[in-house]
Motif scaffolding. Structure first.
Motif, short mmCIF file in Angstrom:
data_model
loop_
_atom_site.label_atom_id
_atom_site.label_comp_id
_atom_site.label_asym_id
_atom_site.label_seq_id
_atom_site.Cartn_x
_atom_site.Cartn_y
_atom_site.Cartn_z
N THR A 54 20.82 58.04 34.38
CA THR A 54 20.42 57.41 33.13
C THR A 54 21.62 56.90 32.34
O THR A 54 21.45 56.22 31.32
CB THR A 54 19.57 58.39 32.28
N LEU A 55 22.81 57.21 32.78
CA LEU A 55 23.98 56.56 32.18
C LEU A 55 23.99 55.06 32.50
O LEU A 55 24.53 54.27 31.73
CB LEU A 55 25.26 57.21 32.71
N LEU A 56 23.41 54.70 33.64
CA LEU A 56 23.46 53.32 34.10
C LEU A 56 22.13 52.61 34.02
O LEU A 56 22.07 51.40 33.73
CB LEU A 56 23.97 53.28 35.55
N VAL A 57 21.04 53.32 34.32
CA VAL A 57 19.72 52.69 34.36
C VAL A 57 18.72 53.58 33.62
O VAL A 57 18.92 54.79 33.50
CB VAL A 57 19.25 52.46 35.81
N PRO A 58 17.61 53.02 33.12
CA PRO A 58 16.59 53.84 32.46
C PRO A 58 15.94 54.81 33.45
O PRO A 58 16.05 54.67 34.67
CB PRO A 58 15.59 52.81 31.94
N VAL A 59 15.21 55.76 32.89
CA VAL A 59 14.53 56.75 33.73
C VAL A 59 13.52 56.11 34.66
O VAL A 59 13.31 56.58 35.78
CB VAL A 59 13.84 57.81 32.84
N ARG A 60 12.90 55.02 34.25
CA ARG A 60 11.90 54.38 35.11
C ARG A 60 12.50 53.91 36.43
O ARG A 60 11.78 53.70 37.41
CB ARG A 60 11.24 53.21 34.38
N ILE A 61 13.81 53.73 36.48
CA ILE A 61 14.52 53.40 37.72
C ILE A 61 15.25 54.61 38.25
O ILE A 61 15.22 54.91 39.45
CB ILE A 61 15.51 52.24 37.48
#
Length: 371
Positions: A54-61
Protein backbone atom coordinates in the motif's frame (compact mmCIF):
# COMPACT_ATOMS: atom_id res chain seq x y z
CA UNK A 1 -28.37 -13.39 9.84
CA UNK A 2 -27.34 -15.30 6.72
CA UNK A 3 -25.34 -12.33 5.39
CA UNK A 4 -23.56 -11.86 8.72
CA UNK A 5 -22.45 -15.50 8.91
CA UNK A 6 -21.47 -15.41 5.24
CA UNK A 7 -19.16 -12.42 5.81
CA UNK A 8 -17.72 -14.20 8.87
CA UNK A 9 -16.95 -17.30 6.83
CA UNK A 10 -15.43 -15.27 4.00
CA UNK A 11 -12.99 -13.52 6.36
CA UNK A 12 -11.99 -16.82 7.99
CA UNK A 13 -11.48 -18.49 4.62
CA UNK A 14 -9.18 -15.76 3.29
CA UNK A 15 -7.03 -15.79 6.42
CA UNK A 16 -6.92 -19.59 6.51
CA UNK A 17 -5.88 -19.99 2.87
CA UNK A 18 -3.18 -17.35 3.15
CA UNK A 19 -1.98 -18.87 6.42
CA UNK A 20 -1.74 -22.40 5.04
CA UNK A 21 0.20 -21.05 2.05
CA UNK A 22 2.51 -19.04 4.31
CA UNK A 23 3.26 -22.10 6.45
CA UNK A 24 4.42 -24.26 3.52
CA UNK A 25 8.16 -23.49 4.00
CA UNK A 26 8.02 -25.26 7.38
CA UNK A 27 8.72 -28.97 7.76
CA UNK A 28 5.66 -31.19 7.79
CA UNK A 29 5.76 -31.71 11.56
CA UNK A 30 5.88 -27.96 12.19
CA UNK A 31 3.14 -27.30 9.61
CA UNK A 32 0.91 -29.82 11.35
CA UNK A 33 1.49 -28.17 14.72
CA UNK A 34 0.75 -24.70 13.32
CA UNK A 35 -2.29 -25.69 11.24
CA UNK A 36 -4.99 -24.64 13.78
CA UNK A 37 -3.35 -21.19 13.86
CA UNK A 38 -3.17 -20.87 10.06
CA UNK A 39 -5.83 -18.10 10.00
CA UNK A 40 -3.84 -16.12 12.58
CA UNK A 41 -0.67 -16.53 10.52
CA UNK A 42 -2.61 -15.53 7.41
CA UNK A 43 -3.92 -12.39 9.10
CA UNK A 44 -0.40 -11.41 10.22
CA UNK A 45 0.97 -12.11 6.74
CA UNK A 46 -1.65 -9.89 5.09
CA UNK A 47 -1.06 -7.09 7.61
CA UNK A 48 2.68 -7.19 6.89
CA UNK A 49 2.30 -7.53 3.11
CA UNK A 50 -0.30 -4.76 2.83
CA UNK A 51 1.91 -2.38 4.79
CA UNK A 52 4.45 -2.83 1.97
CA UNK A 53 2.20 -2.92 -1.08
CA UNK A 54 0.00 0.00 0.00
CA UNK A 55 3.01 2.28 -0.07
CA UNK A 56 2.81 2.03 -3.86
CA UNK A 57 -0.71 0.95 -4.78
CA UNK A 58 -4.15 1.02 -3.08
CA UNK A 59 -5.47 -2.02 -1.25
CA UNK A 60 -7.75 -2.89 -4.16
CA UNK A 61 -4.57 -3.79 -6.07
CA UNK A 62 -2.17 -4.57 -3.23
CA UNK A 63 -4.31 -7.37 -1.79
CA UNK A 64 -3.84 -9.40 -4.98
CA UNK A 65 -0.09 -8.80 -4.83
CA UNK A 66 -0.15 -10.04 -1.22
CA UNK A 67 -2.05 -13.18 -2.27
CA UNK A 68 0.56 -13.82 -4.96
CA UNK A 69 3.37 -13.51 -2.42
CA UNK A 70 1.61 -15.95 -0.08
CA UNK A 71 0.98 -18.54 -2.81
CA UNK A 72 4.48 -18.31 -4.29
CA UNK A 73 6.02 -20.95 -1.94
CA UNK A 74 3.19 -23.36 -2.77
CA UNK A 75 3.79 -22.99 -6.50
CA UNK A 76 7.56 -23.37 -6.10
CA UNK A 77 7.16 -26.51 -4.01
CA UNK A 78 4.65 -27.99 -6.43
CA UNK A 79 6.95 -27.37 -9.41
CA UNK A 80 9.73 -29.17 -7.54
CA UNK A 81 7.51 -32.21 -7.17
CA UNK A 82 6.84 -31.61 -3.48
CA UNK A 83 3.54 -31.40 -1.65
CA UNK A 84 4.10 -28.52 0.77
CA UNK A 85 0.43 -28.40 1.75
CA UNK A 86 0.44 -31.88 3.29
CA UNK A 87 -0.01 -32.17 7.07
CA UNK A 88 -0.53 -35.04 9.49
CA UNK A 89 -4.09 -36.30 9.74
CA UNK A 90 -3.98 -35.85 13.49
CA UNK A 91 -3.88 -32.06 12.97
CA UNK A 92 -7.39 -31.86 11.55
CA UNK A 93 -9.30 -32.71 14.78
CA UNK A 94 -7.44 -29.86 16.49
CA UNK A 95 -8.46 -27.53 13.65
CA UNK A 96 -12.10 -28.59 13.96
CA UNK A 97 -12.19 -28.32 17.75
CA UNK A 98 -10.50 -24.91 17.90
CA UNK A 99 -12.70 -23.60 15.08
CA UNK A 100 -15.81 -24.71 16.93
CA UNK A 101 -14.64 -22.94 20.09
CA UNK A 102 -13.83 -19.83 18.09
CA UNK A 103 -17.25 -19.94 16.44
CA UNK A 104 -18.90 -19.82 19.88
CA UNK A 105 -16.91 -16.70 20.72
CA UNK A 106 -17.76 -15.15 17.34
CA UNK A 107 -21.48 -15.79 17.84
CA UNK A 108 -21.30 -14.11 21.25
CA UNK A 109 -19.65 -11.11 19.62
CA UNK A 110 -22.40 -11.00 16.98
CA UNK A 111 -25.37 -11.42 19.31
CA UNK A 112 -26.72 -7.86 18.73
CA UNK A 113 -26.61 -8.36 14.96
CA UNK A 114 -28.13 -11.84 15.11
CA UNK A 115 -30.83 -10.63 17.46
CA UNK A 116 -31.85 -7.78 15.12
CA UNK A 117 -31.25 -9.72 11.93
CA UNK A 118 -28.91 -7.21 10.28
CA UNK A 119 -25.23 -7.42 9.24
CA UNK A 120 -24.75 -3.64 9.43
CA UNK A 121 -22.82 -1.76 12.10
CA UNK A 122 -24.61 -1.68 15.46
CA UNK A 123 -23.37 0.66 18.17
CA UNK A 124 -24.48 -1.21 21.28
CA UNK A 125 -22.42 1.08 23.56
CA UNK A 126 -21.39 4.74 23.65
CA UNK A 127 -18.28 3.93 21.63
CA UNK A 128 -18.10 4.84 17.94
CA UNK A 129 -14.88 3.09 16.91
CA UNK A 130 -16.72 1.41 14.04
CA UNK A 131 -16.94 4.78 12.28
CA UNK A 132 -13.19 5.26 12.64
CA UNK A 133 -12.22 1.84 11.28
CA UNK A 134 -14.72 1.88 8.42
CA UNK A 135 -13.47 5.33 7.43
CA UNK A 136 -9.89 4.01 7.29
CA UNK A 137 -10.73 0.89 5.30
CA UNK A 138 -12.81 2.86 2.78
CA UNK A 139 -9.95 5.31 2.23
CA UNK A 140 -7.24 2.62 1.90
CA UNK A 141 -9.27 0.68 -0.64
CA UNK A 142 -8.68 3.42 -3.18
CA UNK A 143 -5.58 5.24 -1.87
CA UNK A 144 -2.03 4.51 -0.75
CA UNK A 145 -0.40 5.05 2.63
CA UNK A 146 1.33 8.10 1.18
CA UNK A 147 -1.98 9.91 0.60
CA UNK A 148 -4.11 11.75 3.14
CA UNK A 149 -7.72 12.90 2.66
CA UNK A 150 -7.94 16.66 2.02
CA UNK A 151 -10.63 18.11 4.25
CA UNK A 152 -12.26 21.51 4.23
CA UNK A 153 -14.92 23.25 6.26
CA UNK A 154 -16.78 23.94 3.01
CA UNK A 155 -17.66 20.99 0.79
CA UNK A 156 -16.95 21.26 -2.92
CA UNK A 157 -15.70 19.30 -5.94
CA UNK A 158 -12.09 19.44 -4.68
CA UNK A 159 -12.74 18.32 -1.12
CA UNK A 160 -13.49 14.97 0.49
CA UNK A 161 -16.45 14.26 2.72
CA UNK A 162 -15.88 14.67 6.48
CA UNK A 163 -16.60 10.93 6.67
CA UNK A 164 -12.90 10.48 5.89
CA UNK A 165 -11.79 12.66 8.81
CA UNK A 166 -10.79 9.56 10.76
CA UNK A 167 -8.61 8.39 7.89
CA UNK A 168 -6.97 11.81 7.78
CA UNK A 169 -6.18 11.58 11.49
CA UNK A 170 -4.72 8.11 11.01
CA UNK A 171 -2.44 9.36 8.25
CA UNK A 172 -1.44 12.62 9.92
CA UNK A 173 -0.43 11.37 13.39
CA UNK A 174 0.29 8.56 12.08
CA UNK A 175 -1.68 5.68 13.65
CA UNK A 176 -1.27 1.90 13.34
CA UNK A 177 -3.52 0.80 10.49
CA UNK A 178 -2.92 -2.96 10.13
CA UNK A 179 -6.45 -4.02 11.01
CA UNK A 180 -7.99 -1.48 8.62
CA UNK A 181 -5.70 -2.59 5.80
CA UNK A 182 -6.62 -6.23 6.43
CA UNK A 183 -10.34 -5.43 6.54
CA UNK A 184 -10.12 -3.43 3.32
CA UNK A 185 -8.30 -6.31 1.61
CA UNK A 186 -10.85 -8.93 2.63
CA UNK A 187 -13.75 -6.70 1.61
CA UNK A 188 -12.09 -6.09 -1.76
CA UNK A 189 -11.64 -9.81 -2.41
CA UNK A 190 -15.30 -10.58 -1.80
CA UNK A 191 -16.77 -7.32 -3.06
CA UNK A 192 -18.74 -6.64 0.11
CA UNK A 193 -19.85 -3.32 1.58
CA UNK A 194 -17.61 -1.90 4.31
CA UNK A 195 -20.48 -1.04 6.65
CA UNK A 196 -22.17 -4.42 6.24
CA UNK A 197 -18.99 -6.43 6.71
CA UNK A 198 -17.46 -4.60 9.67
CA UNK A 199 -19.21 -6.45 12.51
CA UNK A 200 -18.59 -9.84 10.90
CA UNK A 201 -14.90 -9.01 10.46
CA UNK A 202 -14.61 -8.13 14.14
CA UNK A 203 -16.18 -11.47 15.00
CA UNK A 204 -13.73 -13.16 12.60
CA UNK A 205 -10.81 -11.94 14.72
CA UNK A 206 -12.43 -13.70 17.68
CA UNK A 207 -12.98 -16.83 15.60
CA UNK A 208 -9.36 -17.15 14.45
CA UNK A 209 -8.03 -16.41 17.92
CA UNK A 210 -9.03 -19.82 19.30
CA UNK A 211 -6.65 -21.71 17.01
CA UNK A 212 -3.90 -19.26 17.86
CA UNK A 213 -4.29 -19.89 21.58
CA UNK A 214 -4.26 -23.67 21.04
CA UNK A 215 -1.02 -23.53 19.07
CA UNK A 216 0.49 -21.10 21.57
CA UNK A 217 -0.14 -23.59 24.36
CA UNK A 218 1.36 -26.44 22.32
CA UNK A 219 4.48 -24.41 21.54
CA UNK A 220 5.34 -24.04 25.23
CA UNK A 221 4.72 -27.67 26.09
CA UNK A 222 1.04 -28.00 27.03
CA UNK A 223 -1.10 -30.82 25.69
CA UNK A 224 -4.04 -30.53 23.27
CA UNK A 225 -6.72 -30.59 25.97
CA UNK A 226 -5.04 -27.86 27.98
CA UNK A 227 -4.67 -25.84 24.78
CA UNK A 228 -8.36 -26.19 23.91
CA UNK A 229 -9.35 -25.20 27.46
CA UNK A 230 -7.16 -22.11 27.20
CA UNK A 231 -8.71 -21.32 23.81
CA UNK A 232 -12.20 -21.53 25.31
CA UNK A 233 -11.26 -19.30 28.25
CA UNK A 234 -9.70 -16.63 26.05
CA UNK A 235 -12.23 -16.66 23.21
CA UNK A 236 -15.49 -16.73 25.15
CA UNK A 237 -14.66 -14.57 28.15
CA UNK A 238 -16.70 -11.47 28.90
CA UNK A 239 -13.82 -9.03 28.25
CA UNK A 240 -13.42 -10.20 24.66
CA UNK A 241 -17.17 -10.05 24.06
CA UNK A 242 -17.34 -6.56 25.57
CA UNK A 243 -14.40 -5.50 23.37
CA UNK A 244 -16.46 -6.56 20.35
CA UNK A 245 -19.54 -4.67 21.58
CA UNK A 246 -17.34 -1.58 21.98
CA UNK A 247 -16.18 -2.06 18.35
CA UNK A 248 -12.46 -2.25 19.25
CA UNK A 249 -11.57 -4.13 16.07
CA UNK A 250 -7.85 -3.35 16.37
CA UNK A 251 -7.79 -4.71 19.90
CA UNK A 252 -9.57 -7.94 18.89
CA UNK A 253 -7.06 -8.62 16.13
CA UNK A 254 -4.27 -7.86 18.60
CA UNK A 255 -5.74 -10.37 21.05
CA UNK A 256 -5.78 -13.04 18.33
CA UNK A 257 -2.08 -12.39 17.63
CA UNK A 258 -0.86 -11.80 21.19
CA UNK A 259 -0.39 -15.28 22.72
CA UNK A 260 0.87 -16.92 19.49
CA UNK A 261 3.47 -14.16 19.23
CA UNK A 262 4.76 -14.60 22.77
CA UNK A 263 4.85 -18.39 22.63
CA UNK A 264 6.35 -18.53 19.12
CA UNK A 265 9.07 -16.15 20.30
CA UNK A 266 9.86 -18.29 23.34
CA UNK A 267 9.75 -21.51 21.31
CA UNK A 268 12.15 -20.05 18.75
CA UNK A 269 14.57 -18.84 21.42
CA UNK A 270 14.41 -21.80 23.79
CA UNK A 271 13.43 -24.77 21.63
CA UNK A 272 15.07 -24.12 18.26
CA UNK A 273 11.75 -23.52 16.56
CA UNK A 274 12.07 -21.63 13.22
CA UNK A 275 12.28 -17.91 13.94
CA UNK A 276 10.32 -16.49 11.02
CA UNK A 277 6.79 -17.28 12.36
CA UNK A 278 7.65 -15.38 15.54
CA UNK A 279 9.04 -12.46 13.53
CA UNK A 280 5.96 -12.37 11.28
CA UNK A 281 3.54 -12.44 14.22
CA UNK A 282 5.53 -9.78 16.08
CA UNK A 283 5.29 -7.47 13.07
CA UNK A 284 1.57 -8.23 12.85
CA UNK A 285 0.98 -7.26 16.49
CA UNK A 286 2.98 -4.06 16.12
CA UNK A 287 1.13 -3.06 12.96
CA UNK A 288 -2.32 -3.94 14.30
CA UNK A 289 -2.39 -2.96 17.99
CA UNK A 290 0.89 -1.55 19.23
CA UNK A 291 -0.36 -1.31 22.81
CA UNK A 292 -0.01 -5.07 23.26
CA UNK A 293 3.75 -4.81 22.80
CA UNK A 294 3.63 -3.75 26.46
CA UNK A 295 2.71 -7.39 27.17
CA UNK A 296 4.88 -9.05 24.52
CA UNK A 297 8.21 -7.49 25.54
CA UNK A 298 8.06 -8.30 29.30
CA UNK A 299 6.74 -11.82 28.69
CA UNK A 300 9.43 -12.67 26.13
CA UNK A 301 12.20 -11.04 28.17
CA UNK A 302 11.12 -12.90 31.30
CA UNK A 303 11.15 -16.20 29.44
CA UNK A 304 14.66 -15.63 28.12
CA UNK A 305 15.98 -14.46 31.51
CA UNK A 306 14.46 -17.38 33.41
CA UNK A 307 15.87 -19.87 30.92
CA UNK A 308 19.26 -18.20 31.15
CA UNK A 309 19.23 -18.49 34.94
CA UNK A 310 18.33 -22.18 34.66
CA UNK A 311 21.19 -22.74 32.23
CA UNK A 312 23.67 -21.06 34.58
CA UNK A 313 22.53 -23.36 37.37
CA UNK A 314 24.78 -25.99 35.77
CA UNK A 315 28.28 -25.34 34.55
CA UNK A 316 29.27 -21.72 34.04
CA UNK A 317 30.79 -22.13 30.59
CA UNK A 318 27.90 -24.12 29.15
CA UNK A 319 25.40 -21.72 30.70
CA UNK A 320 27.17 -18.71 29.19
CA UNK A 321 27.16 -20.29 25.72
CA UNK A 322 23.45 -21.15 25.98
CA UNK A 323 22.68 -17.63 27.17
CA UNK A 324 24.49 -16.05 24.23
CA UNK A 325 22.71 -18.29 21.75
CA UNK A 326 19.34 -17.33 23.13
CA UNK A 327 20.12 -13.63 23.08
CA UNK A 328 21.34 -13.98 19.50
CA UNK A 329 18.15 -15.76 18.40
CA UNK A 330 15.97 -13.20 20.19
CA UNK A 331 17.82 -10.37 18.45
CA UNK A 332 17.45 -12.23 15.15
CA UNK A 333 13.67 -12.43 15.58
CA UNK A 334 13.41 -8.69 16.22
CA UNK A 335 15.72 -7.87 13.31
CA UNK A 336 13.77 -10.09 10.92
CA UNK A 337 10.50 -8.57 12.11
CA UNK A 338 11.82 -5.07 11.37
CA UNK A 339 13.00 -6.25 7.96
CA UNK A 340 9.58 -7.74 7.17
CA UNK A 341 7.57 -4.67 8.17
CA UNK A 342 9.70 -1.55 8.62
CA UNK A 343 6.70 0.73 8.12
CA UNK A 344 4.73 -1.04 10.85
CA UNK A 345 7.70 -0.64 13.19
CA UNK A 346 7.79 3.05 12.36
CA UNK A 347 4.08 3.85 12.57
CA UNK A 348 3.31 1.64 15.59
CA UNK A 349 5.60 3.24 18.19
CA UNK A 350 4.80 6.73 16.88
CA UNK A 351 1.07 6.12 17.28
CA UNK A 352 1.55 4.64 20.74
CA UNK A 353 3.66 7.52 22.06
CA UNK A 354 1.38 10.14 20.48
CA UNK A 355 -1.87 8.72 21.82
CA UNK A 356 -0.46 8.06 25.31
CA UNK A 357 1.63 11.20 25.71
CA UNK A 358 -0.66 12.62 28.41
CA UNK A 359 -1.29 9.40 30.35
CA UNK A 360 -0.06 8.95 33.88
CA UNK A 361 1.40 5.63 35.03
CA UNK A 362 -1.88 4.87 36.80
CA UNK A 363 -3.87 5.61 33.65
CA UNK A 364 -1.64 3.26 31.65
CA UNK A 365 -1.96 0.38 34.12
CA UNK A 366 -5.74 0.73 34.38
CA UNK A 367 -6.18 0.90 30.62
CA UNK A 368 -4.06 -2.18 29.97
CA UNK A 369 -5.96 -4.13 32.62
CA UNK A 370 -9.30 -3.10 31.10
CA UNK A 371 -8.15 -4.05 27.61
Amino acid sequence: MRATLLHLGQAWLVCAVVGVAALTPLRRAWRSLWLPAAPVVGAAFLVVALHATTLLVPVRIGVYVALGLALAPVVVGWRRGERPWHVDRRAWPAVAASSLIGLVGAVLALLPNLRLGTPRVLMSSWNNDAFFYVSESVWFTGHTLRESPPLSERLGPDTVSPVTAAAQQAMTIPLRVGQSLLSAGIQQLWGVDDVEAFMALMAAWVLIGAGGVLVAARLVGFGPLAGLLAAALVTTNALVTRTAYDQHADSLLGIALLLPTICAFLAAVLRRHPIWPAALLLAGVLGSYTEYVAFVVPACAAGVLVSGHAAWAGRWREGTVAWRRRITRAAGIVALSILLAPLAWLRGPVSYTHLRAHETVLDLVCRLLLE
